[in-house]
Scaffold this motif. Structure first.
Motif, PDB file in Angstrom:
ATOM      1  N   SER A 260      39.751  29.213  36.189  1.00 44.64           N
ATOM      2  CA  SER A 260      40.107  30.447  36.887  1.00 44.64           C
ATOM      3  C   SER A 260      41.277  30.202  37.832  1.00 44.64           C
ATOM      4  O   SER A 260      41.529  29.072  38.269  1.00 44.64           O
ATOM      5  CB  SER A 260      38.918  30.987  37.677  1.00 44.64           C
ATOM      6  OG  SER A 260      38.658  30.159  38.805  1.00 44.64           O
ATOM      7  N   GLN A 261      41.959  31.273  38.178  1.00 41.61           N
ATOM      8  CA  GLN A 261      43.068  31.175  39.123  1.00 41.61           C
ATOM      9  C   GLN A 261      42.558  30.688  40.472  1.00 41.61           C
ATOM     10  O   GLN A 261      43.199  29.867  41.128  1.00 41.61           O
ATOM     11  CB  GLN A 261      43.768  32.536  39.249  1.00 41.61           C
ATOM     12  CG  GLN A 261      45.043  32.516  40.072  1.00 41.61           C
ATOM     13  CD  GLN A 261      44.800  32.617  41.568  1.00 41.61           C
ATOM     14  OE1 GLN A 261      43.815  33.201  42.025  1.00 41.61           O
ATOM     15  NE2 GLN A 261      45.692  32.042  42.342  1.00 41.61           N
ATOM     16  N   ASN A 262      41.377  31.142  40.871  1.00 37.87           N
ATOM     17  CA  ASN A 262      40.782  30.731  42.137  1.00 37.87           C
ATOM     18  C   ASN A 262      40.492  29.232  42.143  1.00 37.87           C
ATOM     19  O   ASN A 262      40.762  28.536  43.133  1.00 37.87           O
ATOM     20  CB  ASN A 262      39.502  31.528  42.399  1.00 37.87           C
ATOM     21  CG  ASN A 262      38.912  31.250  43.750  1.00 37.87           C
ATOM     22  OD1 ASN A 262      39.591  31.295  44.767  1.00 37.87           O
ATOM     23  ND2 ASN A 262      37.625  30.939  43.764  1.00 37.87           N
ATOM     24  N   TYR A 263      39.939  28.715  41.063  1.00 40.59           N
ATOM     25  CA  TYR A 263      39.645  27.284  40.943  1.00 40.59           C
ATOM     26  C   TYR A 263      40.927  26.470  41.118  1.00 40.59           C
ATOM     27  O   TYR A 263      40.971  25.511  41.885  1.00 40.59           O
ATOM     28  CB  TYR A 263      39.017  27.003  39.577  1.00 40.59           C
ATOM     29  CG  TYR A 263      38.724  25.540  39.304  1.00 40.59           C
ATOM     30  CD1 TYR A 263      37.476  25.011  39.585  1.00 40.59           C
ATOM     31  CD2 TYR A 263      39.694  24.704  38.754  1.00 40.59           C
ATOM     32  CE1 TYR A 263      37.192  23.671  39.332  1.00 40.59           C
ATOM     33  CE2 TYR A 263      39.427  23.366  38.507  1.00 40.59           C
ATOM     34  CZ  TYR A 263      38.174  22.856  38.796  1.00 40.59           C
ATOM     35  OH  TYR A 263      37.906  21.527  38.558  1.00 40.59           O
ATOM     36  N   MET A 264      41.968  26.862  40.392  1.00 38.77           N
ATOM     37  CA  MET A 264      43.234  26.119  40.451  1.00 38.77           C
ATOM     38  C   MET A 264      43.871  26.246  41.831  1.00 38.77           C
ATOM     39  O   MET A 264      44.370  25.260  42.382  1.00 38.77           O
ATOM     40  CB  MET A 264      44.205  26.621  39.375  1.00 38.77           C
ATOM     41  CG  MET A 264      45.489  25.813  39.280  1.00 38.77           C
ATOM     42  SD  MET A 264      45.246  24.076  38.823  1.00 38.77           S
ATOM     43  CE  MET A 264      44.705  24.228  37.124  1.00 38.77           C
ATOM     44  N   ALA A 265      43.846  27.431  42.406  1.00 36.96           N
ATOM     45  CA  ALA A 265      44.456  27.649  43.717  1.00 36.96           C
ATOM     46  C   ALA A 265      43.824  26.770  44.780  1.00 36.96           C
ATOM     47  O   ALA A 265      44.521  26.196  45.626  1.00 36.96           O
ATOM     48  CB  ALA A 265      44.364  29.116  44.108  1.00 36.96           C
TER      49      ALA A 265
ATOM     50  N   ARG B  46      59.061  25.967  36.533  1.00 34.98           N
ATOM     51  CA  ARG B  46      58.944  27.401  36.825  1.00 34.98           C
ATOM     52  C   ARG B  46      57.617  27.950  36.300  1.00 34.98           C
ATOM     53  O   ARG B  46      57.554  28.969  35.613  1.00 34.98           O
ATOM     54  CB  ARG B  46      60.126  28.177  36.273  1.00 34.98           C
ATOM     55  CG  ARG B  46      61.417  27.769  36.917  1.00 34.98           C
ATOM     56  CD  ARG B  46      62.586  28.511  36.351  1.00 34.98           C
ATOM     57  NE  ARG B  46      63.797  28.024  36.984  1.00 34.98           N
ATOM     58  CZ  ARG B  46      64.779  28.792  37.378  1.00 34.98           C
ATOM     59  NH1 ARG B  46      64.709  30.091  37.189  1.00 34.98           N
ATOM     60  NH2 ARG B  46      65.842  28.272  37.933  1.00 34.98           N
ATOM     61  N   LEU B  47      56.569  27.229  36.644  1.00 33.25           N
ATOM     62  CA  LEU B  47      55.233  27.549  36.160  1.00 33.25           C
ATOM     63  C   LEU B  47      54.385  28.036  37.332  1.00 33.25           C
ATOM     64  O   LEU B  47      54.252  27.342  38.334  1.00 33.25           O
ATOM     65  CB  LEU B  47      54.613  26.280  35.546  1.00 33.25           C
ATOM     66  CG  LEU B  47      53.303  26.397  34.809  1.00 33.25           C
ATOM     67  CD1 LEU B  47      53.450  27.287  33.575  1.00 33.25           C
ATOM     68  CD2 LEU B  47      52.826  25.012  34.394  1.00 33.25           C
ATOM     69  N   SER B  48      53.833  29.214  37.222  1.00 32.39           N
ATOM     70  CA  SER B  48      53.003  29.771  38.302  1.00 32.39           C
ATOM     71  C   SER B  48      51.608  29.161  38.280  1.00 32.39           C
ATOM     72  O   SER B  48      51.171  28.600  37.270  1.00 32.39           O
ATOM     73  CB  SER B  48      52.885  31.292  38.134  1.00 32.39           C
ATOM     74  OG  SER B  48      52.058  31.599  37.023  1.00 32.39           O
ATOM     75  N   GLY B  49      50.916  29.300  39.394  1.00 34.90           N
ATOM     76  CA  GLY B  49      49.532  28.848  39.472  1.00 34.90           C
ATOM     77  C   GLY B  49      48.647  29.588  38.490  1.00 34.90           C
ATOM     78  O   GLY B  49      47.752  28.995  37.889  1.00 34.90           O
ATOM     79  N   ASN B  50      48.906  30.873  38.320  1.00 37.06           N
ATOM     80  CA  ASN B  50      48.132  31.661  37.344  1.00 37.06           C
ATOM     81  C   ASN B  50      48.315  31.123  35.940  1.00 37.06           C
ATOM     82  O   ASN B  50      47.348  30.995  35.180  1.00 37.06           O
ATOM     83  CB  ASN B  50      48.550  33.132  37.382  1.00 37.06           C
ATOM     84  CG  ASN B  50      47.935  33.893  38.518  1.00 37.06           C
ATOM     85  OD1 ASN B  50      46.945  33.477  39.098  1.00 37.06           O
ATOM     86  ND2 ASN B  50      48.535  35.026  38.859  1.00 37.06           N
TER      87      ASN B  50
END
Length: 94
Positions: A41-46, A28-32
């Motif tokens: 960054s969230q963008n890098y991971m996404a 239950r871990l979000s990308g953020n």
């Protein structure tokens, strides 16, 4: 792979991101949250989770720690999935 900008992920990298997304769901871990834990960054991971860019070995190492899953387990599961995907690709082209 060329030394220029990285393109979309190959079969192994996209299999790794699929395994990671599955583990994220179990935890239950979000990308953020995963991005924050990995120090990116969230963008890098996404981009990596969407297979718009391949994961690096450093990414996999940090993500395995965040998910509390051994790196080798991620690679084994990813390799099995990649092999299944390759078989499908080969069958589709014959």
């Amino acid at each position: 792979m060329s030394s220029g900008s990285m393109g979309r992920s190959g079969v192994m990298a996209s299999s790794m991101s699929a395994v990671i997304r599955d583990d994220m769901g179990r935890h239950r871990l979000s990308g953020n949250r995963l991005a924050a834990m990995a120090g990116v960054s969230q963008n890098y991971m996404a981009k990596r989770l969407r297979d718009d860019a391949p994961l690096t070995l450093d990414d996999v190492e940090v993500i395995s720690a965040a998910l509390d899953v051994p790196v080798l387990a991620l690679f084994n599961e990813s390799a099995q999935l990649a092999e299944k995907r390759r078989v499908v690709i080969i069958r589709d082209t014959n």
